[in-house]
Design a protein around this motif. Structure first.
Motif, short mmCIF file in Angstrom:
data_model
loop_
_atom_site.label_atom_id
_atom_site.label_comp_id
_atom_site.label_asym_id
_atom_site.label_seq_id
_atom_site.Cartn_x
_atom_site.Cartn_y
_atom_site.Cartn_z
N GLN A 200 4.79 -14.85 -1.87
CA GLN A 200 3.94 -13.65 -1.77
C GLN A 200 4.11 -12.75 -2.99
N PHE A 201 5.29 -12.80 -3.61
CA PHE A 201 5.52 -11.97 -4.78
C PHE A 201 4.75 -12.50 -5.99
N TYR A 208 -2.49 -8.91 -9.28
CA TYR A 208 -2.38 -7.76 -10.19
C TYR A 208 -3.00 -8.10 -11.55
N MET A 209 -2.69 -9.27 -12.06
CA MET A 209 -3.26 -9.71 -13.34
C MET A 209 -4.78 -9.77 -13.26
N ILE A 210 -5.29 -10.36 -12.18
CA ILE A 210 -6.74 -10.51 -12.01
C ILE A 210 -7.41 -9.14 -11.90
N ASP A 211 -6.84 -8.28 -11.07
CA ASP A 211 -7.43 -6.95 -10.86
C ASP A 211 -7.52 -6.16 -12.16
N LEU A 339 0.02 0.31 -8.18
CA LEU A 339 0.61 0.70 -6.90
C LEU A 339 0.47 -0.41 -5.86
N ASN A 340 -0.68 -1.07 -5.84
CA ASN A 340 -0.88 -2.18 -4.91
C ASN A 340 0.15 -3.29 -5.16
N PHE A 341 0.41 -3.56 -6.42
CA PHE A 341 1.41 -4.57 -6.77
C PHE A 341 2.81 -4.12 -6.35
N VAL A 348 6.83 0.15 -1.58
CA VAL A 348 6.49 1.57 -1.76
C VAL A 348 5.01 1.77 -1.47
N SER A 349 4.67 2.91 -0.87
CA SER A 349 3.28 3.14 -0.49
C SER A 349 2.64 4.31 -1.23
N GLU A 350 3.42 5.02 -2.02
CA GLU A 350 2.88 6.14 -2.78
C GLU A 350 3.45 6.15 -4.18
N ARG A 351 2.69 6.76 -5.09
CA ARG A 351 3.20 6.98 -6.45
C ARG A 351 4.03 8.25 -6.47
N PRO A 352 4.98 8.34 -7.39
CA PRO A 352 5.68 9.61 -7.58
C PRO A 352 4.69 10.66 -8.08
N SER A 353 5.03 11.92 -7.93
CA SER A 353 4.19 12.98 -8.48
C SER A 353 4.01 12.76 -9.98
#
Length: 365
Positions: A200-201, A208-211, A339-341, A348-353
């Motif tokens: 899955q990784f 991620y590469m494709i996106d 972030l999706n990657f 993790v589900s959020e980015r840092p500020s």
């Protein structure tokens, strides 16, 4: 005469034992008391007794993998740096003003959105173009991976995607610093990427590469076809590199030889030209310069791998690594792919500020 104030920082118990009462000692002891869960019998569960309240009172934020004492200290340092970077002083040193300008540029999301992806595209073209994006316009005859690394180096990108060149401390004499040749880090951890295409990784990394390629304007089918070859190439790089366990043997990592000897042993690369180009303008060497080849097996295997890998695949991989390194500076769409990657990889589900990202970026340079 300098006075001794040591006794002012010491208290005594009834049995005349010394106790440190300096500010740091008191502060540290308070932290220890805060972490202890006195409701737990230490004989039943000493870890829960010693750290129970720490675990209860520290929630892992959505943008972090973990929280520990070091991360808490780092958060405090980041807050302090933010105050400095956002302060104004017309009389401050030029170097500090430059750092603040860098921080402001990082924080300027409006300007980043305005520029879009064109700056990155222009840079890629200046380096010869990303084949998957250029399509049939990309000409393999003019490609040479060494020259591409030189181009990356001139712009300020990392040039160690196939061979890492560093200046480091001699493993047997820490008073000496010298050039080291080593295997590179990969776009995905070696342990993950060696799990293969069914992992899955690895699948998340490939997506991620494709996106990213599609975001830059590539057709999805072309991206899937060409970047799969790049992924397979990276898997091969992982296979010929050494594991963390193998690299624990310091003796095996110490293989000092002159550049002339390196050229004779690993003749597939023009080492003198390569090293002088990568180290320019800070260092210039000649063929008698001693270099530590940290992983001779990797260098030998790399030359063989490159000889049987199409130039288009090499270029697609190297360009992908550069693009990946720049995602954090790009548009919201690109950052969302990142972030999706990271969600797949780390949970993790959020980015840092944004200010945290920019403080981290400025302080790491």
């Amino acid at each position: 005469m300098q006075q001794d104030h040591t006794k002012e920082n010491v208290a005594y118990t009834s049995s005349n034992e010394e106790i440190c009462v300096t500010q740091s000692c008191v502060s540290t002891s308070n932290l220890v008391l805060e972490y202890i869960d006195t409701s737990v019998d230490p004989c039943d569960n000493f870890y829960k007794f010693a750290c129970g309240n720490y675990i209860k009172n520290n929630i892992i934020p959505d943008e972090k993998l973990a929280v520990n004492s070091f991360s808490i200290v780092n958060d405090k340092v980041q807050q302090q740096l933010r105050v400095v970077l956002e302060s104004h002083d017309k009389n401050e040193a030029k170097v500090l003003q430059t750092v603040k300008d860098y921080y402001k540029a990082c924080m300027n999301k409006g300007k980043i959105a305005e520029l879009g992806l064109q700056v990155l595209k222009d840079v890629l073209v200046s380096c010869g173009g990303w084949p998957v994006l250029e399509g049939p316009r990309w000409i393999p005859d003019s490609f040479d991976w060494e020259n591409l690394m030189f181009a990356f180096n001139r712009i300020g990108f990392d040039s160690g995607y196939l061979v890492e060149v560093t200046i480091g401390t001699d493993l047997k004499n820490n008073s000496i610093r010298g050039i080291q040749l080593d295997q590179p880090s990969l776009g995905l951890s070696r342990d993950f990427i060696l799990q293969g295409n069914e992992s899955q990784f690895v699948q998340g990394y490939f997506k991620y590469m494709i996106d990213v390629a599609v975001e830059l304007g590539c057709e999805k089918q072309a991206a899937e076809r060409e970047l799969k070859e790049s992924l397979d190439f990276e898997i091969e790089l992982a296979k010929i590199s050494s594991s963390k366990e193998e690299r624990r043997n310091i003796t095996m990592l110490y293989n000092v030889m002159t550049i002339a000897e390196i050229q004779e042993r690993f003749s597939g690369i023009q080492w003198l030209e390569y090293l002088n180009s990568i180290l320019h303008p800070h260092v210039h060497v000649n063929s008698s310069e001693a270099v530590n080849v940290v992983s001779p097996r990797y260098i030998s295997s790399l030359i063989d791998l490159l000889s049987r890998t199409p130039k288009r695949v090499q270029a697609n991989y190297a360009m992908w690594r550069v693009i990946k390194s720049q995602i954090s500076y790009l548009t919201e769409g690109m950052i969302q792919h990142q972030l999706n990657f990271h969600r797949t990889l780390f949970g993790v589900s959020e980015r840092p500020s944004r200010w945290k990202e920019c403080v981290e970026e400025v302080s790491s340079e």
